[in-house]
Design an enzyme around this catalytic site. Structure first.
Site, PDB file in Angstrom:
ATOM      1  N   CYS A  60       0.961  -1.124   0.021  1.00 22.45           N
ATOM      2  CA  CYS A  60      -0.098  -0.066  -0.183  1.00 22.45           C
ATOM      3  C   CYS A  60       0.956   1.108   0.136  1.00 22.45           C
ATOM      4  O   CYS A  60       1.979   1.149   0.584  1.00 22.45           O
ATOM      5  CB  CYS A  60      -0.737   0.007   1.194  1.00 22.45           C
ATOM      6  SG  CYS A  60      -1.743   1.434   1.613  1.00 22.45           S
ATOM      7  N   HIS A  61       0.568   2.321  -0.317  1.00 22.94           N
ATOM      8  CA  HIS A  61       1.129   3.482  -0.549  1.00 22.94           C
ATOM      9  C   HIS A  61       1.328   3.888   0.933  1.00 22.94           C
ATOM     10  O   HIS A  61       2.608   4.538   1.260  1.00 22.94           O
ATOM     11  CB  HIS A  61       0.133   4.787  -1.002  1.00 22.94           C
ATOM     12  CG  HIS A  61       0.474   4.960  -2.578  1.00 22.94           C
ATOM     13  ND1 HIS A  61       1.535   5.377  -3.117  1.00 22.94           N
ATOM     14  CD2 HIS A  61      -0.255   4.469  -3.536  1.00 22.94           C
ATOM     15  CE1 HIS A  61       1.509   5.249  -4.521  1.00 22.94           C
ATOM     16  NE2 HIS A  61       0.172   4.781  -4.853  1.00 22.94           N
ATOM     17  N   THR A  62       0.783   3.592   1.971  1.00 21.71           N
ATOM     18  CA  THR A  62       1.265   3.847   3.170  1.00 21.71           C
ATOM     19  C   THR A  62       2.501   3.311   3.642  1.00 21.71           C
ATOM     20  O   THR A  62       3.155   3.728   4.387  1.00 21.71           O
ATOM     21  CB  THR A  62      -0.175   3.584   4.500  1.00 21.71           C
ATOM     22  OG1 THR A  62      -1.110   4.109   3.893  1.00 21.71           O
ATOM     23  CG2 THR A  62       0.170   3.773   5.699  1.00 21.71           C
ATOM     24  N   HIS A 118       0.688  -4.048   6.123  1.00 22.80           N
ATOM     25  CA  HIS A 118      -0.510  -4.217   6.683  1.00 22.80           C
ATOM     26  C   HIS A 118      -1.725  -4.723   5.933  1.00 22.80           C
ATOM     27  O   HIS A 118      -2.989  -4.765   6.496  1.00 22.80           O
ATOM     28  CB  HIS A 118      -0.856  -2.749   7.222  1.00 22.80           C
ATOM     29  CG  HIS A 118      -1.023  -1.768   6.106  1.00 22.80           C
ATOM     30  ND1 HIS A 118       0.065  -1.198   5.641  1.00 22.80           N
ATOM     31  CD2 HIS A 118      -1.953  -1.025   5.799  1.00 22.80           C
ATOM     32  CE1 HIS A 118      -0.287  -0.178   4.563  1.00 22.80           C
ATOM     33  NE2 HIS A 118      -1.637  -0.001   4.956  1.00 22.80           N
ATOM     34  N   GLU A 119      -1.444  -5.044   4.818  1.00 26.71           N
ATOM     35  CA  GLU A 119      -2.663  -5.653   3.929  1.00 26.71           C
ATOM     36  C   GLU A 119      -2.034  -6.743   3.802  1.00 26.71           C
ATOM     37  O   GLU A 119      -1.164  -7.362   3.037  1.00 26.71           O
ATOM     38  CB  GLU A 119      -2.709  -5.036   2.754  1.00 26.71           C
ATOM     39  CG  GLU A 119      -3.544  -3.611   2.497  1.00 26.71           C
ATOM     40  CD  GLU A 119      -3.731  -3.025   1.258  1.00 26.71           C
ATOM     41  OE1 GLU A 119      -4.554  -2.072   1.287  1.00 26.71           O
ATOM     42  OE2 GLU A 119      -3.736  -3.782   0.202  1.00 26.71           O
ATOM     43  N   CYS A 142     -12.025  -3.342  19.884  1.00 30.54           N
ATOM     44  CA  CYS A 142     -11.951  -3.846  21.210  1.00 30.54           C
ATOM     45  C   CYS A 142     -13.197  -4.263  21.707  1.00 30.54           C
ATOM     46  O   CYS A 142     -13.288  -5.177  22.490  1.00 30.54           O
ATOM     47  CB  CYS A 142     -11.297  -2.981  22.155  1.00 30.54           C
ATOM     48  SG  CYS A 142     -12.282  -1.582  22.799  1.00 30.54           S
ATOM     49  N   CYS A 191     -14.930  -0.133  24.451  1.00 25.90           N
ATOM     50  CA  CYS A 191     -14.954   1.338  24.542  1.00 25.90           C
ATOM     51  C   CYS A 191     -16.106   1.914  23.958  1.00 25.90           C
ATOM     52  O   CYS A 191     -16.937   1.425  23.303  1.00 25.90           O
ATOM     53  CB  CYS A 191     -13.494   1.578  23.829  1.00 25.90           C
ATOM     54  SG  CYS A 191     -13.675   1.895  22.094  1.00 25.90           S
ATOM     55  N   CYS A 235     -16.262   1.743  20.125  1.00 21.12           N
ATOM     56  CA  CYS A 235     -16.784   0.350  19.739  1.00 21.12           C
ATOM     57  C   CYS A 235     -18.297   0.098  20.033  1.00 21.12           C
ATOM     58  O   CYS A 235     -18.846  -0.395  19.267  1.00 21.12           O
ATOM     59  CB  CYS A 235     -15.975  -0.672  20.179  1.00 21.12           C
ATOM     60  SG  CYS A 235     -14.159  -0.597  19.704  1.00 21.12           S
ATOM     61  N   CYS A 260     -11.656   3.036  17.538  1.00 22.58           N
ATOM     62  CA  CYS A 260     -11.484   2.227  18.804  1.00 22.58           C
ATOM     63  C   CYS A 260     -10.589   3.145  19.836  1.00 22.58           C
ATOM     64  O   CYS A 260      -9.442   3.295  19.317  1.00 22.58           O
ATOM     65  CB  CYS A 260     -10.920   0.864  18.499  1.00 22.58           C
ATOM     66  SG  CYS A 260     -10.640   0.124  20.045  1.00 22.58           S
ATOM     67  N   ARG A 318      -6.929   2.046  17.887  1.00 24.06           N
ATOM     68  CA  ARG A 318      -6.588   3.175  16.994  1.00 24.06           C
ATOM     69  C   ARG A 318      -5.260   3.225  16.098  1.00 24.06           C
ATOM     70  O   ARG A 318      -4.378   3.096  17.028  1.00 24.06           O
ATOM     71  CB  ARG A 318      -7.268   4.443  17.372  1.00 24.06           C
ATOM     72  CG  ARG A 318      -7.405   5.559  16.239  1.00 24.06           C
ATOM     73  CD  ARG A 318      -7.846   6.598  17.089  1.00 24.06           C
ATOM     74  NE  ARG A 318      -9.156   6.534  17.866  1.00 24.06           N
ATOM     75  CZ  ARG A 318      -9.637   7.748  18.281  1.00 24.06           C
ATOM     76  NH1 ARG A 318      -9.170   9.130  18.246  1.00 24.06           N
ATOM     77  NH2 ARG A 318     -10.639   7.564  19.054  1.00 24.06           N
ATOM     78  N   CYS A 336      -7.170  -3.034   3.883  1.00 27.67           N
ATOM     79  CA  CYS A 336      -6.854  -1.488   4.039  1.00 27.67           C
ATOM     80  C   CYS A 336      -7.718  -0.775   2.574  1.00 27.67           C
ATOM     81  O   CYS A 336      -8.684  -0.483   3.032  1.00 27.67           O
ATOM     82  CB  CYS A 336      -5.383  -1.289   4.241  1.00 27.67           C
ATOM     83  SG  CYS A 336      -4.810   0.452   4.033  1.00 27.67           S
ATOM     84  N   ARG A 391      -2.451  -2.835  -7.194  1.00 31.81           N
ATOM     85  CA  ARG A 391      -2.305  -3.714  -5.969  1.00 31.81           C
ATOM     86  C   ARG A 391      -1.353  -4.861  -6.430  1.00 31.81           C
ATOM     87  O   ARG A 391      -1.537  -5.595  -7.425  1.00 31.81           O
ATOM     88  CB  ARG A 391      -3.420  -4.210  -5.283  1.00 31.81           C
ATOM     89  CG  ARG A 391      -4.114  -3.322  -4.246  1.00 31.81           C
ATOM     90  CD  ARG A 391      -2.933  -2.881  -3.079  1.00 31.81           C
ATOM     91  NE  ARG A 391      -3.507  -2.065  -2.044  1.00 31.81           N
ATOM     92  CZ  ARG A 391      -3.347  -0.783  -1.964  1.00 31.81           C
ATOM     93  NH1 ARG A 391      -2.609  -0.173  -3.030  1.00 31.81           N
ATOM     94  NH2 ARG A 391      -3.715  -0.125  -1.042  1.00 31.81           N
TER      95      ARG A 391
END
Length: 557
Positions: free
Chosen positions: A225-227, A247-248, A277, A280, A283, A291, A295, A355, A550
């Site tokens: 991902c670009h992130t 993260h994907e 979670c 909270c 959530c 969250c 988060r 993501c 992707r």
């Protein structure tokens, strides 16, 4: 029976990557016959792969006899030698036990006994466990404490380092085999970012067992991902290295830590950079997915439970990335960031839902909510923007205007429903004015997916007064300032922001997966490239050159 039995407090479970297609044959030197010859054996992953060092522990456990059996019968069984032949790829491993002299006093009625395993070609002594070095099927050696690194030759390797327990349960009259897994550290390949902007390096990384409320996952597919690129380049944020990005992804639960009840080994899952979670205020809210506990925190490189990393190389901690770190064959994630999905869903496709695709698609269908026949403008035609356009398409928008500086993206964007294209560089006036003229006052909805502050302002100012809604998705630089005249709000234009498409990960993403399974959502057209894990740096090249939407990274070797 092994079912519902615990060994040293570790529940029995057949690991997800073990297959029941592998069989073994027991050859007993006594008159006893196997109860079953269809028992699980070494997984394929233990017999294929590159030349890496792995290890495992082999246990032979001799169980006590049934209460109705005499101690003398049990003692007689305990002394019986046997041999086991285990196929590994096109090779095989052979073991046989030593014959031993015993009497009734050697066989307590309320305890397990461990009898040592010896190789046909060598004496392992009487250890509680014996590790075996896999070579070409001819040579075996023992480990002093039940563990020894396994070296590979001719492609025969053990790819996972951990306590894989080969359990033989003996009762009078039959032999039964099964597997147990005891959580331990693994040495696995991972792509480590040692410095900003430098190519990732495939390293052997130790992955610790999951702790309280954590899950250890075997990653099968991941994507870029670009992130990932943004933080790899260390632009506009605190650099944190060495780090395992990613993260994907899609994978399978390998083991769970204390307190985890909703997941079990074998579950198919998507790790997500933000969590739920379920306790909270956010959530429990019907409208928020922010969250408080889980988060996204891009500066945190350790686990929440104890502030430590689960990754290390020779004792040096390797930092996590947004709680997922999927550029590793195994990773440890908080249970609240793990989404259990339909096991029939292909992980090499649905992994991209963890993501970018969910973020863009959800921004349209959950936040902008265009109605059938409406007009929509999408700023930025990368993966997130194309997913936003896809959301407008399935919502029935009559016109979808794509805004991007790269004219070569138009043809690809048409696959996602984009009907018109605007390049801001082709005009001398602000692009919001161009769009307002094209649509007789402005579009009904706009979705901004670039993170550029000027694009954000244009996206807001191009929506129609009275009912127009603009949704901001992109993440701006930390010093960016959004400036617009207050009259734009007074004229009843609405500005919204969204995070992960307003999806609650654990509650909502399984339904998005089902949309794909029901052919209501197309994912294949987002996937433009695939590379093996060993070529992960090619994925960065494709993305930086603007060639890919992707790129799927296969965690195979």
């Amino acid at each position: 029976m092994l079912a519902n039995r615990s060994f040293h407090g570790v529940p029995h479970a057949l690991p997800p990557h073990f297959t029941r297609s592998n069989r073994c044959t027991l050859s007993l030197s006594s008159s006893f016959s196997p109860r079953s010859e269809t028992t699980p054996l070494l997984p394929p992953s233990l017999s294929t792969g590159p030349s890496n060092k792995r290890r495992f522990s082999l246990f032979c456990i001799q169980a006590q006899s049934e209460p109705s059996e005499s101690a003398s019968d049990a003692a007689a069984l305990y002394s019986q030698p046997f041999s086991v032949k285990i196929p590994v790829g096109d090779k095989h491993l052979e073991y046989e036990t030593e014959e031993r002299t015993t009497d009734e006093t050697d066989y307590p009625k309320d305890a397990f006994h461990r009898n040592s395993i010896v190789a046909e070609t060598g004496d392992m002594g009487r250890q509680a466990s014996a590790a075996v070095t896999v070579t070409d099927g001819e040579t075996f050696s023992s480990g002093k404490k039940g563990k020894e690194e396994m070296s590979s030759t001719v492609g025969q390797v053990i790819r996972c380092k951990g306590n894989v327990l080969f359990v033989l349960l003996f009762h009078v009259g039959f032999v039964e085999m099964d597997w147990l897994i005891m959580p331990s550290s693994f040495w696995v390949p991972a792509a480590v970012a040692w410095e900003a902007g430098k190519p990732l390096v495939i390293e052997e990384v130790e992955v610790a067992p999951p702790q309280k409320m954590e899950v250890r996952l075997k990653i099968l597919f991941t994507s870029l991902c670009h992130t990932d690129v943004y933080f790899w380049e260390a632009k506009g944020q605190n650099p944190l290295f060495p780090r395992i990005l990613g993260h994907e992804a899609g994978g399978i639960v390998e083991s769970v830590g204390e307190g985890v009840t909703e997941l079990a080994p074998g579950d198919h899952v998507l790790p997500v950079f933000t969590g739920e979670c379920k306790e909270c205020a956010h959530c429990k809210s019907e409208v928020s997915n922010m969250c408080e506990l889980l988060r996204i925190n891009t500066d945190r490189g350790v686990m929440i439970h104890d502030g430590k990393s689960r990754f290390s190389i020779n004792g040096q901690p390797i930092y996590h990335f947004v709680g997922t770190s999927t550029f590793s064959e195994y990773t440890v994630v908080h249970v609240g960031c793990v989404v259990k999905i339909n096991p029939l869903a292909p992980l090499d496709k649905v992994c991209i839902l963890s993501c970018g695709i969910s973020t863009g698609f959800g921004a349209t269908v959950n936040v902008a909510k265009p109605t059938k026949g409406s007009t929509v403008a999408v700023f930025g035609l990368g993966a997130v923007g194309l997913a936003a356009a896809e959301g407008a398409r399935v919502s029935g928008a009559s016109r979808i205007i794509g805004v991007d500086f790269h004219a070569n993206k138009l043809q690809r964007a048409k696959q996602f429903g984009v009907t018109e294209f605007v390049n801001p560089k082709d005009y001398t006036k602000p692009v919001q004015e161009v769009i307002a003229e094209m649509t007789e006052g402005g579009v009904d909805r706009s979705i901004e997916c670039t993170g550029n502050i000027d694009a954000m302002i244009s996206a807001f100012e191009c929506v129609h007064d009275g009912w127009g809604v603009a949704v901001l998705v992109g993440v701006p630089q930390k010093d960016a300032v959004f400036k617009t005249h207050p009259i734009n709000f007074l004229n009843e234009r609405t500005l919204k922001g969204t995070f992960f498409g307003n999806y609650k990960p654990r509650s909502d993403i399984p339904a998005v997966v089902e949309k794909y399974m029901n052919k209501e959502l197309e994912l294949e057209k987002f996937i433009t490239h695939q590379v093996p894990f060993s070529e992960i740096n090619k994925a960065f090249d494709y993305l930086l050159k603007g060639e890919s939407i992707r790129c799927i990274i296969r965690m195979e070797h």
